[in-house]
Design a protein around this motif. Structure first.
Motif, PDB file in Angstrom:
ATOM      1  N   GLN A 175       0.815  -1.220   0.000  1.00 29.15           N
ATOM      2  CA  GLN A 175       0.000   0.000   0.000  1.00 29.15           C
ATOM      3  C   GLN A 175       0.851   1.273   0.000  1.00 29.15           C
ATOM      4  N   PRO A 176       1.716   1.419  -1.004  1.00 30.46           N
ATOM      5  CA  PRO A 176       2.565   2.617  -1.059  1.00 30.46           C
ATOM      6  C   PRO A 176       1.756   3.840  -1.456  1.00 30.46           C
ATOM      7  N   GLU A 177       2.346   4.996  -1.245  1.00 32.54           N
ATOM      8  CA  GLU A 177       1.756   6.248  -1.707  1.00 32.54           C
ATOM      9  C   GLU A 177       2.503   6.784  -2.925  1.00 32.54           C
ATOM     10  N   VAL A 178       3.774   6.389  -3.026  1.00 29.49           N
ATOM     11  CA  VAL A 178       4.639   6.829  -4.118  1.00 29.49           C
ATOM     12  C   VAL A 178       5.347   5.608  -4.686  1.00 29.49           C
ATOM     13  N   ILE A 179       5.474   5.541  -6.017  1.00 32.08           N
ATOM     14  CA  ILE A 179       6.253   4.477  -6.657  1.00 32.08           C
ATOM     15  C   ILE A 179       7.341   5.129  -7.501  1.00 32.08           C
ATOM     16  N   LEU A 180       8.585   4.796  -7.192  1.00 27.99           N
ATOM     17  CA  LEU A 180       9.741   5.282  -7.933  1.00 27.99           C
ATOM     18  C   LEU A 180      10.186   4.193  -8.902  1.00 27.99           C
ATOM     19  N   MET A 181      10.411   4.547 -10.151  1.00 23.45           N
ATOM     20  CA  MET A 181      10.821   3.571 -11.160  1.00 23.45           C
ATOM     21  C   MET A 181      12.111   4.052 -11.820  1.00 23.45           C
ATOM     22  N   ASP A 182      13.177   3.276 -11.637  1.00 19.44           N
ATOM     23  CA  ASP A 182      14.486   3.661 -12.166  1.00 19.44           C
ATOM     24  C   ASP A 182      14.748   2.897 -13.464  1.00 19.44           C
ATOM     25  N   GLU A 183      14.418   3.509 -14.576  1.00 22.34           N
ATOM     26  CA  GLU A 183      14.560   2.891 -15.899  1.00 22.34           C
ATOM     27  C   GLU A 183      13.950   1.482 -15.934  1.00 22.34           C
ATOM     28  N   ILE A 196       4.420  -2.490 -19.652  1.00 22.37           N
ATOM     29  CA  ILE A 196       4.779  -1.696 -18.478  1.00 22.37           C
ATOM     30  C   ILE A 196       4.253  -0.272 -18.621  1.00 22.37           C
ATOM     31  N   GLU A 197       4.364   0.292 -19.815  1.00 24.63           N
ATOM     32  CA  GLU A 197       3.873   1.654 -20.031  1.00 24.63           C
ATOM     33  C   GLU A 197       2.354   1.727 -19.866  1.00 24.63           C
ATOM     34  N   GLU A 198       1.643   0.710 -20.355  1.00 23.58           N
ATOM     35  CA  GLU A 198       0.187   0.656 -20.148  1.00 23.58           C
ATOM     36  C   GLU A 198      -0.134   0.582 -18.660  1.00 23.58           C
ATOM     37  N   LEU A 199       0.662  -0.211 -17.941  1.00 26.29           N
ATOM     38  CA  LEU A 199       0.454  -0.363 -16.504  1.00 26.29           C
ATOM     39  C   LEU A 199       0.676   0.958 -15.776  1.00 26.29           C
ATOM     40  N   ILE A 200       1.742   1.671 -16.137  1.00 25.37           N
ATOM     41  CA  ILE A 200       2.008   2.972 -15.512  1.00 25.37           C
ATOM     42  C   ILE A 200       0.814   3.906 -15.700  1.00 25.37           C
ATOM     43  N   ASP A 201       0.246   3.890 -16.909  1.00 27.68           N
ATOM     44  CA  ASP A 201      -0.907   4.749 -17.183  1.00 27.68           C
ATOM     45  C   ASP A 201      -2.112   4.344 -16.339  1.00 27.68           C
ATOM     46  N   GLU A 202      -2.300   3.031 -16.148  1.00 22.34           N
ATOM     47  CA  GLU A 202      -3.427   2.554 -15.341  1.00 22.34           C
ATOM     48  C   GLU A 202      -3.250   2.898 -13.862  1.00 22.34           C
ATOM     49  N   LEU A 203      -2.003   2.922 -13.388  1.00 25.56           N
ATOM     50  CA  LEU A 203      -1.740   3.201 -11.973  1.00 25.56           C
ATOM     51  C   LEU A 203      -1.758   4.691 -11.648  1.00 25.56           C
ATOM     52  N   ARG A 204      -1.678   5.524 -12.679  1.00 28.98           N
ATOM     53  CA  ARG A 204      -1.636   6.972 -12.462  1.00 28.98           C
ATOM     54  C   ARG A 204      -2.883   7.443 -11.721  1.00 28.98           C
ATOM     55  N   GLY A 205      -2.678   8.272 -10.717  1.00 26.21           N
ATOM     56  CA  GLY A 205      -3.779   8.787  -9.918  1.00 26.21           C
ATOM     57  C   GLY A 205      -3.977   8.011  -8.633  1.00 26.21           C
ATOM     58  N   ARG A 206      -3.626   6.698  -8.639  1.00 24.41           N
ATOM     59  CA  ARG A 206      -3.672   5.921  -7.399  1.00 24.41           C
ATOM     60  C   ARG A 206      -2.413   6.154  -6.573  1.00 24.41           C
ATOM     61  N   TYR A 207      -1.313   6.366  -7.272  1.00 25.00           N
ATOM     62  CA  TYR A 207      -0.026   6.566  -6.629  1.00 25.00           C
ATOM     63  C   TYR A 207       0.673   7.742  -7.304  1.00 25.00           C
ATOM     64  N   ALA A 208       1.515   8.431  -6.555  1.00 22.57           N
ATOM     65  CA  ALA A 208       2.428   9.375  -7.181  1.00 22.57           C
ATOM     66  C   ALA A 208       3.538   8.543  -7.818  1.00 22.57           C
ATOM     67  N   ILE A 209       3.755   8.701  -9.116  1.00 21.95           N
ATOM     68  CA  ILE A 209       4.725   7.877  -9.837  1.00 21.95           C
ATOM     69  C   ILE A 209       5.814   8.765 -10.419  1.00 21.95           C
ATOM     70  N   VAL A 210       7.067   8.372 -10.167  1.00 20.91           N
ATOM     71  CA  VAL A 210       8.214   9.052 -10.749  1.00 20.91           C
ATOM     72  C   VAL A 210       9.008   8.017 -11.530  1.00 20.91           C
ATOM     73  N   ILE A 211       9.317   8.313 -12.778  1.00 20.86           N
ATOM     74  CA  ILE A 211      10.068   7.386 -13.615  1.00 20.86           C
ATOM     75  C   ILE A 211      11.323   8.070 -14.160  1.00 20.86           C
ATOM     76  N   VAL A 212      12.459   7.409 -13.976  1.00 18.26           N
ATOM     77  CA  VAL A 212      13.697   7.822 -14.641  1.00 18.26           C
ATOM     78  C   VAL A 212      13.790   7.050 -15.943  1.00 18.26           C
ATOM     79  N   THR A 213      14.022   7.741 -17.044  1.00 23.39           N
ATOM     80  CA  THR A 213      14.119   7.055 -18.328  1.00 23.39           C
ATOM     81  C   THR A 213      15.149   7.732 -19.226  1.00 23.39           C
ATOM     82  N   HIS A 214      15.859   6.908 -19.990  1.00 23.92           N
ATOM     83  CA  HIS A 214      16.756   7.433 -21.017  1.00 23.92           C
ATOM     84  C   HIS A 214      16.007   7.674 -22.321  1.00 23.92           C
TER      85      HIS A 214
END
Length: 261
Positions: A175-183, A196-214
């Motif tokens: 039950q996190p509040e924030v999810i950090l994703m490192d590449e 994974i990208e579809e999943l990130i979109d589905e999770l948006r709004g439930r959690y604060a999401i930060v993604i590092v990407t190249h």
């Protein structure tokens, strides 16, 4: 000069102000201030070695594991400074989960990978509660239908993309509040990356999401806010569409157009 995010500050889940990170005498992050909202996926972009992953790790104190690392400035979660308060680091990392570049499932069954966190954090009072958490987490990670008949199999037997979704499910389970994703997609093929990208979109709004990407294309696809890092500084932060189509800073424009990086 970086324009501070101000209009949306009231809803910030995390706030950082004037954050500096040092590894011994070497400064890796220089005075970074940013707000992270639950409503948006925030992407950190920039060339290799620019500090984006180092800064990401400050948000749940992963840099504590590096003896020479020192963090200065303020990082708040719901108004509480995560470095200066008496916040328990184990509890912090449950609230601010991390998904790493390379999938790292535990050498346990699929079921136990998800159940481990809820068990140690006392989130389930019975086996039925635990079963429900495992199923809910796997469903949210888009993995339930693929693994529901083999929950006793090892998590390491899954494909790379499935392992990464298992790691996301494992993070969700506590039950996190924030999810950090490192590449999170750098080790995956295009099909797994798309899931994974579809999943990130589905999770948006439930959690604060930060993604590092190249991948600038990935940042453009999955995020609503983007921060551009260069040489340890956050050069520019704003709406993702603005960063990619009308950046204010020349260094951002040079990076976006491929002049360096």
């Amino acid at each position: 000069m970086v324009t501070e995010p101000t209009a949306e500050n009231a809803s910030a889940k995390m706030r950082t102000r004037d954050v500096n990170v040092f590894y011994g005498d070497k400064q890796a992050i220089d005075s970074v201030s940013i707000d992270i909202q639950t409503e948006y996926v925030t992407a950190f972009i920039g060339p290799s070695g620019c500090g984006k992953s180092t800064f990401l790790r400050t948000l749940n104190r992963m840099n504590d594991t590096i003896p020479a690392a020192r963090v200065e400035g303020s990082i708040e979660l719901d108004g509480e400074d995560i470095y200066r308060s008496r916040m328990d680091v184990v509890q912090l990392r449950a609230r601010v989960g991390m998904v790493f570049q390379k999938p790292n499932p535990f050498p346990k069954s699929i079921y136990d990978n998800i159940a481990y966190g809820p068990k140690i954090h006392g989130l389930a009072e019975s086996k039925a509660d635990l079963d429900a958490i495992v199923e809910k987490s796997l469903r949210r990670a888009g993995l339930w239908d693929e693994v529901k008949d083999r929950l006793a199999d090892s998590g390491t037997a899954l494909s790379g993309g499935q392992q990464q979704r298992l790691c996301i499910a494992r993070a969700i389970a506590v039950q996190p509040e924030v999810i950090l994703m490192d590449e999170p997609c750098s080790a995956l093929d295009p099909i797994a990356t798309a899931k994974i990208e579809e999943l990130i979109d589905e999770l948006r709004g439930r959690y604060a999401i930060v993604i590092v990407t190249h991948s600038m294309q990935q940042a453009a696809r999955v995020s609503q806010r983007t921060a551009f890092f260069h040489l340890g500084k956050m050069v520019e932060y704003g709406h993702t569409s603005d960063i990619f189509t009308n950046p204010r800073e020349e260094r951002t424009k040079d990076y976006i157009t491929g002049r360096y990086g």
